[in-house]
Design an enzyme around this catalytic site. Structure first.
Site, PDB file in Angstrom:
ATOM      1  N   GLU A 174       0.833  -1.223   0.000  1.00 31.23           N
ATOM      2  CA  GLU A 174       0.000   0.000   0.000  1.00 31.23           C
ATOM      3  C   GLU A 174       0.861   1.264   0.000  1.00 31.23           C
ATOM      4  OE1 GLU A 174      -3.776   0.024   0.710  1.00 31.23           O
ATOM      5  OE2 GLU A 174      -3.759  -2.051   0.060  1.00 31.23           O
ATOM      6  N   HIS A 242      -4.297   1.652   7.518  1.00 31.27           N
ATOM      7  CA  HIS A 242      -2.921   1.994   7.146  1.00 31.27           C
ATOM      8  C   HIS A 242      -2.250   2.528   8.405  1.00 31.27           C
ATOM      9  CE1 HIS A 242      -4.409   2.859   2.808  1.00 31.27           C
ATOM     10  NE2 HIS A 242      -3.769   1.719   2.806  1.00 31.27           N
ATOM     11  N   CYS A 348      -2.822  11.380   4.011  1.00 26.68           N
ATOM     12  CA  CYS A 348      -3.156  10.396   2.955  1.00 26.68           C
ATOM     13  C   CYS A 348      -3.086  11.042   1.584  1.00 26.68           C
ATOM     14  CB  CYS A 348      -4.575   9.878   3.122  1.00 26.68           C
ATOM     15  SG  CYS A 348      -4.889   9.049   4.673  1.00 26.68           S
TER      16      CYS A 348
END
Ligand code: SUG
Length: 424
Positions: A174, A242, A348
């Site tokens: 990711e 995350h 993000c």
């Protein structure tokens, strides 16, 4: 050698909506099918970039991807002209239409893992686009992300953009959302901290340990430069899909929730100043609801640190009390609510790339944020974006045409060439 951190922010795409697609991302699950505001979302992202640039920080942009992505639908067996395909898939499988329409490429922290040249064996900047295999709607980003990064970091003397890892759950990756780099000055060799997930968890662990290890090897990080640490399953199940939802590092500062990892790795990072937040002060649930740790921790031109936090932090009393304690001298709040409602905070939305002067000079200049680019992007958003989008609107074939017209113009503004399938 002197080097800088440049934040590459993903521009929010015209199809920004709430698909409820990310199991384990509590905001995405909660806001499923609510009405979104794409224009507002894109303007909020742009305002954040402008705010950072006005603080004297270096800023750049990454373009949205083509959505809905008709080539994916064709690959999955849909035939006919583009409008007919959209109409058919809207009837057959609204989940699929939402997935191929998702504007999730805005969360640039998931675009790639980046190792600055000071850390790598060959002295080049290494970038590995993330395969994002745990979520179908995100897995289709890898190919375009690779093309875009290869366009921006084209000079092979300074950069290497690897292929994404093979698409397998054993190598689920990711990107920088599970990677933070600690160093003295940006240009010094640092320690890259890779976080991987593991069970037992109810929600998916999105980063595989092997993926992190392979990236460290591909980037030529010596064993002392790469550290691997497991995410706390309890954090994953509380909604930290995350690690950048519960920890952020910048230079020699690590800001972390005490329940982020299974082991207290901060005890083993001698030159790092750790600001550790206890669960008693800020329970995991509040950390995740407010996205406190998804703030951007940046070094101002004065050399002081600043925390760029989502406004939701101001509205959570426990988090506000923590911030009032004064661990950070400078705290600024930014409004990225549209993105937050899909589980994407300030951190993000950006990919950090540390570059020397020579590397910056070799970077495609069209994506570097300036007042002129800000003005063009603002106009471009005002011209092309809808105010509102409901999940049913995804069936409108006009949305596809509007998106293509917008992106075609954008590649002109950014001087990026043809990076999209529809342009080839
Ligand atoms: O992958 N949300 C993204 C949010 C990514 C946040 N990034 C970082 N933490 N770095 C995700 O879960 C929701 C899409 C939807 O449901 O419409 C989504 O993909």
């Amino acid at each position: 050698m002197a080097a800088y951190e440049i934040n590459f922010d993903g521009i929010v795409g015209p199809t920004h909506h709430y698909g409820g697609l990310s199991y384990g991302n509590v905001a995405s699950m909660r806001n499923k099918k609510s009405v979104s505001h794409p224009k507002q979302a894109a303007l909020q992202g742009l305002a954040k970039m402008k705010f950072m640039a006005d603080l004297g920080l270096r800023q750049a942009v990454l373009p949205p991807h083509e959505r809905p992505h008709v080539p994916t639908l064709r690959r999955l067996g849909y035939r006919g002209n583009d409008a007919a395909i959209i109409e058919k898939v809207a009837k057959d499988d609204p989940w699929l239409l939402s997935a191929v329409s998702n504007a999730s490429a805005m969360w640039a922290a998931n675009a790639a893992t980046v190792s600055p040249s000071a850390d790598t064996a060959d002295g080049r900047v290494h970038l590995t686009p993330a395969n994002l295999v745990t979520q179908f709607h995100r897995s289709i980003e890898a190919e375009t992300t690779t093309a875009i990064l290869r366009g921006i970091f084209a000079d092979e003397k300074h950069f290497i953009v690897h292929d994404p890892l093979p698409a397998s759950s054993a190598l689920a990756d990711e990107g920088a959302a599970n990677h933070t780099r600690l160093c003295k000055q940006y240009g010094d060799a640092g320690v890259e901290l890779f976080t991987y997930g593991g069970g037992p968890t109810t929600f998916p662990a999105r980063q595989a340990q092997r993926a992190s290890e392979m990236i460290a090897r591909m980037h030529g990080l010596s064993s002392g430069r790469a550290r691997f640490v497991q995410q706390n399953p309890a954090a994953i199940d509380a909604g930290a899909f995350h690690n950048d939802v519960v920890a952020v590092g910048n230079r020699n500062v690590l800001f972390v929730h005490e329940k982020a990892w299974v082991e207290p790795i901060w005890n083993d990072l001698p030159d790092v100043k750790t600001i550790r937040v206890s669960d008693a002060d800020v329970p995991l649930a509040d950390a995740i609801a407010s996205y406190l740790f998804n703030s951007q921790l940046v070094t101002l031109p004065s050399g002081e640190d600043a925390l760029i936090a989502p406004i939701e932090c101001r509205e959570n009393s426990r988090v506000a009390t923590f911030l009032a304690r004064g661990d950070f001298k400078h705290v600024h709040f930014v409004d990225v609510r549209q993105s937050m409602r899909n589980g994407g905070g300030p951190a993000c939305l950006r990919l950090r790339v540390v570059l020397t002067d020579a590397e910056l000079a070799a970077t495609h200049p069209g994506v570097i944020f300036t007042d002129a680019l800000f003005a063009s992007l603002q106009q471009w958003i005002e011209k092309h974006y809808r105010d509102e989008l409901s999940p049913d609107d995804l069936a409108d074939p006009k949305l596809l045409a509007e998106g293509r017209a917008a992106l075609d113009e954008l590649t002109g503004i950014l001087r990026l060439g043809s990076v999209y399938d529809f342009q080839r």
